[in-house]
Design an enzyme around this catalytic site. Structure first.
Site, mmCIF file in Angstrom:
data_model
loop_
_atom_site.group_PDB
_atom_site.id
_atom_site.type_symbol
_atom_site.label_atom_id
_atom_site.label_comp_id
_atom_site.label_asym_id
_atom_site.label_seq_id
_atom_site.Cartn_x
_atom_site.Cartn_y
_atom_site.Cartn_z
ATOM 1 N N GLY A 112 0.873 -1.207 -0.060
ATOM 2 C CA GLY A 112 0.106 0.042 0.167
ATOM 3 C C GLY A 112 0.842 1.072 -0.068
ATOM 4 N N SER A 113 0.475 2.433 0.512
ATOM 5 C CA SER A 113 1.303 3.620 0.555
ATOM 6 C C SER A 113 2.273 3.467 1.337
ATOM 7 C CB SER A 113 0.053 4.738 0.861
ATOM 8 O OG SER A 113 -0.315 4.915 2.295
ATOM 9 N N THR A 114 3.089 4.427 1.074
ATOM 10 C CA THR A 114 4.279 4.731 1.951
ATOM 11 C C THR A 114 3.918 5.208 3.232
ATOM 12 O OG1 THR A 114 5.780 4.875 -0.042
ATOM 13 C CG2 THR A 114 6.626 5.763 2.077
ATOM 14 N N ALA A 115 3.059 6.203 3.307
ATOM 15 C CA ALA A 115 2.536 6.713 4.647
ATOM 16 C C ALA A 115 2.089 5.728 5.553
ATOM 17 C CB ALA A 115 1.272 7.720 4.550
ATOM 18 N N VAL A 116 1.076 5.002 5.245
ATOM 19 C CA VAL A 116 0.584 3.746 6.055
ATOM 20 C C VAL A 116 1.663 2.913 6.135
ATOM 21 C CG1 VAL A 116 -1.033 1.718 6.144
ATOM 22 C CG2 VAL A 116 -1.800 4.079 4.946
ATOM 23 N N GLY A 117 2.567 2.604 5.416
ATOM 24 C CA GLY A 117 3.726 1.476 5.479
ATOM 25 C C GLY A 117 4.598 2.176 6.700
ATOM 26 N N GLU A 121 5.531 -3.527 0.686
ATOM 27 C CA GLU A 121 5.855 -2.992 -0.469
ATOM 28 C C GLU A 121 4.759 -1.765 -0.701
ATOM 29 O OE1 GLU A 121 5.006 -1.827 -4.158
ATOM 30 O OE2 GLU A 121 4.030 -3.721 -4.399
ATOM 31 N N CYS A 150 1.400 0.722 -8.324
ATOM 32 C CA CYS A 150 2.298 1.089 -7.666
ATOM 33 C C CYS A 150 3.581 1.151 -8.823
ATOM 34 C CB CYS A 150 2.904 0.404 -6.418
ATOM 35 S SG CYS A 150 2.846 -1.361 -6.663
#
Length: 488
Positions: free
Chosen positions: A234-239, A256, A290
């Site tokens: 998912g998104s980098t922010a959530v990651g 990822e 992505c």
């Protein structure tokens, strides 16, 4: 023929299809093209999630000792189920995700490939490595064991494939999985997979699919004490948040995340072929992958010719109902995502960035937007667009193109177009991304490659055999066959 919307719009817990406990909170799953209600889901509660993890921990004790033959039998039946129900799955995946029929079929095929690839490494748990010892009479053996309980969280864009690439290796290597798909694509990302495991006869509790929202369960998918690894796409922010929570609890992660993927056209590239590749790599699934091209970086000698031809092709892409076989540009996943992209577009306009092609909104569809002469340092160029919006950037030299490509916090995938393949590979090695494709576009995946990103695009690698290290742990056993003299 399976009716997923009617029969499997529930969580799958301990081998049973169960409605969520939160009766007051039903969520409609919509077709993003026309907001048609496909089915409704009652959300699972925090107590149900916690119960699922307890069940998974208990089930893993037996599953860890299952034989390779047992696991191969299960996965053979899984693949059989996907093949037998492929046509219906394609329809469901297209309607739920807003993806074209071509994209949906690609996703199902990639999922089947992931299942089949597990047969090549299922026996990894049976391999024992002997290592020499400097101590007389000692034998060192290294065993590979399952991690235990895996928490799996998947996104809306390629939900079946991006779920299965964690779920399949995890279960094939003796782990159990509690899985949460994005609720917008609950059937494609969760229920179809659960139904396939049910068909295959997987023991209860080895795989469980939870249909709920993060707002109902908080950080339970990262914090639950039995979790050994969190697999997230998912998104980098959530990651980053997942990495922070998991790290605080000393749990492993496989992440990822986002990408700002460059497509580089070197001075000696064939323009027409580069345009062909760039059109596909940018606009497949409306840019909601992505791996999709985010920035096109073109040598100044080819810039005008490439830009003109790219814009002409983008203008001609058919858009509309994603279930029409002729459609290339379907809807974005929801109105919130569309509004976010429109804000980016308006900000770019206010920043004075020139539009080579101005698209339009038609319901939840956004037709292609092409910004030209973009400054690589601009907010537009540095943002992951996740839409049919693209920046074209001019490079002074081939080396300058690589510098521009690397000037981003992301490092997922990239592409280089050139007439000199050896040079293309050499330049590819200079790009700080997990993957680079020479004379191709950026959207490539396979079950037998090390898939993953650098920098803020994630950590860990999927694909055989690299995924084995992600979902197993090593155990050193030493056996002292000859009595050992000790100094005291």
């Amino acid at each position: 023929m399976e009716n997923y919307y009617k029969n499997y719009n529930k969580s799958f817990i301990n081998g049973k299809w169960i409605h969520g406990d939160i009766d007051s909170k039903k969520t409609d799953i919509l077709n993003p093209y026309n907001n048609e209600v496909l089915t409704s889901v009652t959300l699972a509660s925090l107590d149900q999630i916690r119960g699922a993890f307890i069940i998974a921990e208990e089930a893993q004790k037996d599953w860890a000792h299952s034989s390779v033959e047992e696991r191969k039998e299960m996965f053979t039946k899984m693949a059989e189920y996907f093949q037998n129900n492929k046509d219906e799955m394609i329809k469901v995946a297209s309607k739920e995700t807003g993806g074209t029929l071509l994209k949906a079929e690609l996703e199902i095929n990639l999922t089947i490939d992931v299942l089949k690839e597990t047969f090549k490494y299922m026996d990894a748990l049976d391999e024992v490595k002997e290592i020499p010892s400097s101590i007389e009479g000692k034998i060192n053996r290294v065993y590979r064991q399952p991690l235990g309980v895996i928490s799996s969280i998947s996104p809306f864009n390629f939900p079946m494939n991006l779920s299965m690439r964690s779920i399949a290796p995890a279960i094939a290597l003796g782990n159990t999985v509690v899985h949460k798909a994005d609720l917008q694509v609950a059937m494609t990302g969760g229920s179809i997979i659960a139904r396939a495991f049910e068909y295959a006869g997987l023991p209860a509790g080895v795989f469980q699919s939870i249909l709920t929202r993060t707002s109902e369960i908080g950080d339970e998918m990262m914090e639950n004490p039995v979790i050994q690894l969190v697999a997230f796409t998912g998104s980098t922010a959530v990651g980053k948040h997942i990495g922070e929570v998991a790290g605080r609890n000393l749990k492993r992660v496989a992440l990822e995340l986002g990408g700002n993927n460059p497509f580089i056209v070197l001075e000696d590239a064939e323009v027409d072929k580069a345009v062909d590749a760039a059109i596909f790599g940018k606009f497949i699934h409306q840019g909601q992958i992505c791996m999709c091209i985010n920035r096109i970086i073109v040598h100044e000698k080819l810039y005008d010719a490439f830009t003109k031809k790219f814009i002409e092709r983008a203008k001609q892409l058919p858009y509309g109902d994603q279930t029409n076989p002729n459609t290339v540009i379907g809807p974005l996943i929801n109105e919130k995502q569309l509004a976010k992209v429109q804000e980016i577009i308006e900000q770019a306009k206010q920043d004075g960035i020139q539009l080579g092609l101005e698209g339009k909104r038609d319901g939840n569809i956004l037709t292609p937007y092409v910004f030209v002469d973009v400054d690589n340092n601009s907010e537009l160029a540095q943002s992951e667009l996740f839409s049919p919006v693209v920046s074209i950037i001019k490079a002074k030299t081939d080396d300058h193109a690589i510098e521009l490509a690397n000037d981003t916090i992301y490092g997922l995938t990239s592409a280089v177009f050139t007439s000199d393949l050896k040079k293309g590979e050499a330049y590819g090695l200079k790009i700080d991304s997990g993957m680079t494709h020479v004379n191709d576009q950026t959207v490539n995946d396979a079950a037998n490659i090390p898939f993953g990103g650098n920098k803020q695009s994630g950590m860990g690698r999927f694909g055989d055999p690299w995924v084995i290290d992600e979902f197993t742990k090593l155990k050193w056993i030493s056996v002292q066959e000859k009595y050992r003299e000790f100094p005291f």
